[in-house]
Design a protein around this motif. Structure first.
Motif, PDB file in Angstrom:
ATOM      1  N   ALA A  56       7.944  -4.945   2.977  1.00 19.49           N
ATOM      2  CA  ALA A  56       7.831  -6.406   2.939  1.00 19.49           C
ATOM      3  C   ALA A  56       7.703  -6.918   1.510  1.00 19.49           C
ATOM      4  O   ALA A  56       7.702  -8.123   1.280  1.00 19.49           O
ATOM      5  CB  ALA A  56       6.630  -6.857   3.764  1.00 19.49           C
ATOM      6  N   GLY A  57       7.557  -6.008   0.557  1.00 21.92           N
ATOM      7  CA  GLY A  57       7.493  -6.395  -0.846  1.00 21.92           C
ATOM      8  C   GLY A  57       6.131  -6.844  -1.325  1.00 21.92           C
ATOM      9  O   GLY A  57       6.017  -7.434  -2.395  1.00 21.92           O
ATOM     10  N   VAL A  58       5.084  -6.573  -0.553  1.00 17.14           N
ATOM     11  CA  VAL A  58       3.755  -7.013  -0.956  1.00 17.14           C
ATOM     12  C   VAL A  58       2.874  -5.879  -1.478  1.00 17.14           C
ATOM     13  O   VAL A  58       1.788  -6.140  -1.986  1.00 17.14           O
ATOM     14  CB  VAL A  58       3.021  -7.729   0.206  1.00 17.14           C
ATOM     15  N   LEU A  59       3.332  -4.651  -1.341  1.00 19.45           N
ATOM     16  CA  LEU A  59       2.555  -3.508  -1.805  1.00 19.45           C
ATOM     17  C   LEU A  59       3.429  -2.677  -2.742  1.00 19.45           C
ATOM     18  O   LEU A  59       4.162  -1.793  -2.305  1.00 19.45           O
ATOM     19  CB  LEU A  59       2.079  -2.663  -0.614  1.00 19.45           C
ATOM     20  N   PRO A  60       3.377  -2.985  -4.050  1.00 17.98           N
ATOM     21  CA  PRO A  60       4.200  -2.238  -4.997  1.00 17.98           C
ATOM     22  C   PRO A  60       3.734  -0.783  -5.092  1.00 17.98           C
ATOM     23  O   PRO A  60       2.597  -0.460  -4.711  1.00 17.98           O
ATOM     24  CB  PRO A  60       3.993  -2.983  -6.318  1.00 17.98           C
ATOM     25  N   PRO A  61       4.591   0.101  -5.595  1.00 15.97           N
ATOM     26  CA  PRO A  61       4.253   1.536  -5.650  1.00 15.97           C
ATOM     27  C   PRO A  61       2.892   1.869  -6.260  1.00 15.97           C
ATOM     28  O   PRO A  61       2.171   2.689  -5.673  1.00 15.97           O
ATOM     29  CB  PRO A  61       5.412   2.149  -6.448  1.00 15.97           C
ATOM     30  N   PRO A  62       2.477   1.267  -7.368  1.00 18.47           N
ATOM     31  CA  PRO A  62       1.144   1.640  -7.886  1.00 18.47           C
ATOM     32  C   PRO A  62       0.007   1.304  -6.912  1.00 18.47           C
ATOM     33  O   PRO A  62      -0.926   2.089  -6.749  1.00 18.47           O
ATOM     34  CB  PRO A  62       1.008   0.826  -9.178  1.00 18.47           C
ATOM     35  N   MET A  63       0.120   0.167  -6.236  1.00 16.12           N
ATOM     36  CA  MET A  63      -0.911  -0.209  -5.269  1.00 16.12           C
ATOM     37  C   MET A  63      -0.837   0.686  -4.036  1.00 16.12           C
ATOM     38  O   MET A  63      -1.864   1.031  -3.453  1.00 16.12           O
ATOM     39  CB  MET A  63      -0.797  -1.681  -4.898  1.00 16.12           C
ATOM     40  N   ARG A  64       0.361   1.060  -3.637  1.00 15.43           N
ATOM     41  CA  ARG A  64       0.524   1.979  -2.506  1.00 15.43           C
ATOM     42  C   ARG A  64      -0.197   3.288  -2.796  1.00 15.43           C
ATOM     43  O   ARG A  64      -0.910   3.817  -1.958  1.00 15.43           O
ATOM     44  CB  ARG A  64       2.009   2.242  -2.256  1.00 15.43           C
ATOM     45  N   GLU A  65      -0.023   3.785  -4.011  1.00 19.70           N
ATOM     46  CA  GLU A  65      -0.670   5.044  -4.390  1.00 19.70           C
ATOM     47  C   GLU A  65      -2.189   4.907  -4.410  1.00 19.70           C
ATOM     48  O   GLU A  65      -2.911   5.835  -4.033  1.00 19.70           O
ATOM     49  CB  GLU A  65      -0.152   5.536  -5.737  1.00 19.70           C
ATOM     50  N   MET A  66      -2.680   3.743  -4.818  1.00 18.25           N
ATOM     51  CA  MET A  66      -4.121   3.506  -4.789  1.00 18.25           C
ATOM     52  C   MET A  66      -4.633   3.497  -3.351  1.00 18.25           C
ATOM     53  O   MET A  66      -5.690   4.066  -3.054  1.00 18.25           O
ATOM     54  CB  MET A  66      -4.451   2.173  -5.477  1.00 18.25           C
ATOM     55  N   VAL A  67      -3.884   2.881  -2.446  1.00 19.05           N
ATOM     56  CA  VAL A  67      -4.267   2.846  -1.033  1.00 19.05           C
ATOM     57  C   VAL A  67      -4.296   4.265  -0.469  1.00 19.05           C
ATOM     58  O   VAL A  67      -5.259   4.659   0.209  1.00 19.05           O
ATOM     59  CB  VAL A  67      -3.302   1.948  -0.220  1.00 19.05           C
ATOM     60  N   ILE A  68      -3.273   5.047  -0.756  1.00 18.35           N
ATOM     61  CA  ILE A  68      -3.219   6.422  -0.253  1.00 18.35           C
ATOM     62  C   ILE A  68      -4.376   7.241  -0.822  1.00 18.35           C
ATOM     63  O   ILE A  68      -5.062   7.965  -0.095  1.00 18.35           O
ATOM     64  CB  ILE A  68      -1.856   7.068  -0.583  1.00 18.35           C
ATOM     65  N   ASP A  69      -4.610   7.118  -2.122  1.00 16.14           N
ATOM     66  CA  ASP A  69      -5.689   7.863  -2.766  1.00 16.14           C
ATOM     67  C   ASP A  69      -7.035   7.529  -2.146  1.00 16.14           C
ATOM     68  O   ASP A  69      -7.826   8.410  -1.812  1.00 16.14           O
ATOM     69  CB  ASP A  69      -5.708   7.558  -4.262  1.00 16.14           C
ATOM     70  N   ARG A  70      -7.320   6.244  -1.965  1.00 14.11           N
ATOM     71  CA  ARG A  70      -8.616   5.842  -1.416  1.00 14.11           C
ATOM     72  C   ARG A  70      -8.714   6.175   0.071  1.00 14.11           C
ATOM     73  O   ARG A  70      -9.797   6.452   0.579  1.00 14.11           O
ATOM     74  CB  ARG A  70      -8.867   4.354  -1.652  1.00 14.11           C
ATOM     75  N   GLY A  71      -7.590   6.160   0.774  1.00 19.75           N
ATOM     76  CA  GLY A  71      -7.594   6.587   2.173  1.00 19.75           C
ATOM     77  C   GLY A  71      -7.907   8.065   2.308  1.00 19.75           C
ATOM     78  O   GLY A  71      -8.656   8.487   3.191  1.00 19.75           O
ATOM     79  N   MET A  72      -7.363   8.852   1.398  1.00 16.31           N
ATOM     80  CA  MET A  72      -7.618  10.294   1.412  1.00 16.31           C
ATOM     81  C   MET A  72      -9.069  10.596   1.048  1.00 16.31           C
ATOM     82  O   MET A  72      -9.585  11.656   1.381  1.00 16.31           O
ATOM     83  CB  MET A  72      -6.661  11.013   0.461  1.00 16.31           C
ATOM     84  N   ALA A  73      -9.745   9.669   0.376  1.00 13.58           N
ATOM     85  CA  ALA A  73     -11.147   9.876  -0.018  1.00 13.58           C
ATOM     86  C   ALA A  73     -12.121   9.600   1.130  1.00 13.58           C
ATOM     87  O   ALA A  73     -13.309   9.881   1.008  1.00 13.58           O
ATOM     88  CB  ALA A  73     -11.487   8.977  -1.212  1.00 13.58           C
ATOM     89  N   ILE A  74     -11.627   9.088   2.244  1.00 12.48           N
ATOM     90  CA  ILE A  74     -12.473   8.789   3.400  1.00 12.48           C
ATOM     91  C   ILE A  74     -12.522  10.018   4.300  1.00 12.48           C
ATOM     92  O   ILE A  74     -11.486  10.570   4.656  1.00 12.48           O
ATOM     93  CB  ILE A  74     -11.903   7.583   4.190  1.00 12.48           C
ATOM     94  N   PRO A  75     -13.730  10.456   4.676  1.00 13.60           N
ATOM     95  CA  PRO A  75     -13.815  11.621   5.562  1.00 13.60           C
ATOM     96  C   PRO A  75     -13.305  11.304   6.966  1.00 13.60           C
ATOM     97  O   PRO A  75     -13.322  10.160   7.405  1.00 13.60           O
ATOM     98  CB  PRO A  75     -15.309  11.953   5.577  1.00 13.60           C
ATOM     99  N   GLY A  76     -12.865  12.342   7.637  1.00  8.72           N
ATOM    100  CA  GLY A  76     -12.386  12.202   9.009  1.00  8.72           C
ATOM    101  C   GLY A  76     -10.898  11.960   9.071  1.00  8.72           C
ATOM    102  O   GLY A  76     -10.315  11.341   8.194  1.00  8.72           O
ATOM    103  N   ALA A  77     -10.280  12.491  10.093  1.00  6.37           N
ATOM    104  CA  ALA A  77      -8.849  12.314  10.264  1.00  6.37           C
ATOM    105  C   ALA A  77      -8.537  12.268  11.749  1.00  6.37           C
ATOM    106  O   ALA A  77      -9.219  12.901  12.535  1.00  6.37           O
ATOM    107  CB  ALA A  77      -8.100  13.456   9.592  1.00  6.37           C
ATOM    108  N   PRO A  78      -7.543  11.571  12.179  1.00 10.56           N
ATOM    109  CA  PRO A  78      -6.771  10.635  11.371  1.00 10.56           C
ATOM    110  C   PRO A  78      -7.559   9.355  11.125  1.00 10.56           C
ATOM    111  O   PRO A  78      -8.466   8.998  11.874  1.00 10.56           O
ATOM    112  CB  PRO A  78      -5.543  10.360  12.227  1.00 10.56           C
ATOM    113  N   MET A  79      -7.181   8.677  10.078  1.00 13.15           N
ATOM    114  CA  MET A  79      -7.859   7.442   9.675  1.00 13.15           C
ATOM    115  C   MET A  79      -7.563   6.331  10.674  1.00 13.15           C
ATOM    116  O   MET A  79      -6.449   6.197  11.172  1.00 13.15           O
ATOM    117  CB  MET A  79      -7.372   7.039   8.288  1.00 13.15           C
ATOM    118  N   ASP A  80      -8.575   5.546  10.956  1.00 14.37           N
ATOM    119  CA  ASP A  80      -8.420   4.384  11.816  1.00 14.37           C
ATOM    120  C   ASP A  80      -7.624   3.313  11.067  1.00 14.37           C
ATOM    121  O   ASP A  80      -7.892   3.046   9.894  1.00 14.37           O
ATOM    122  CB  ASP A  80      -9.811   3.860  12.205  1.00 14.37           C
ATOM    123  N   LEU A  81      -6.662   2.707  11.727  1.00 18.52           N
ATOM    124  CA  LEU A  81      -5.816   1.699  11.090  1.00 18.52           C
ATOM    125  C   LEU A  81      -6.643   0.521  10.567  1.00 18.52           C
ATOM    126  O   LEU A  81      -6.347  -0.019   9.499  1.00 18.52           O
ATOM    127  CB  LEU A  81      -4.732   1.210  12.055  1.00 18.52           C
TER     128      LEU A  81
END
Length: 150
Positions: A89-114
């Motif tokens: 949709a053009g609202v999450l540029p690649p650097p922000m996407r990587e920040m989201v993924i990084d911080r999501g991976m820092a949360i314990p438990g899987a799979p992550m709740d949406l």
């Protein structure tokens, strides 16, 4: 932890509007948050701040993100799909996407709740001092069954 993050988002316009670490801890405790929940949230925010600079300029607009098996397992298909939706949709540029993924991976438990991932997306915007547009806020907070079709 996510309740603390939402409180910070609602209370402080940007991260630089927050008081220092010790004072913020006292304020959050006075509001009623548990000490371990506060420390977990503040530690997570420190990781967000540290990672913000490391993702700038690493990817071009035409780059393709391939998720590792560990990322897919930890984030879960709904979260990865939502990240892809925001990116397309053009609202999450690649650097922000990587920040989201990084911080999501820092949360314990899987799979992550949406719903937790949506808070992470909001906090990434917040950490950069950016306000998501109204359509994105609607996507982040309004359940699909509650949306009115015009």
């Amino acid at each position: 932890m996510f309740d603390v993050l939402v409180y910070l988002y609602e209370t402080y316009w940007r991260p630089d509007a927050c008081p220092d670490h010790a004072q913020l801890t006292r304020k959050l405790s006075a509001v009623g948050f548990e000490s371990d929940e506060i420390q977990e949230a503040l530690s997570w925010l420190e990781g967000l701040a540290e990672g913000a600079a490391s993702y700038q300029g690493q990817q071009g607009a035409l780059s393709l993100r391939v998720y590792s098996e560990a990322e897919l397992d930890h984030l879960g298909e709904p979260s990865v799909g939502f990240i892809s939706f925001l990116e397309s949709a053009g609202v999450l540029p690649p650097p922000m996407r990587e920040m989201v993924i990084d911080r999501g991976m820092a949360i314990p438990g899987a799979p992550m709740d949406l719903e937790d991932l949506k808070i992470i997306v909001l906090m990434v915007f917040w950490s950069r001092g950016e306000e998501p547009d109204a359509l994105i806020l609607d996507e982040l907070f309004v359940a699909p069954e509650d949306r009115l079709i015009h």
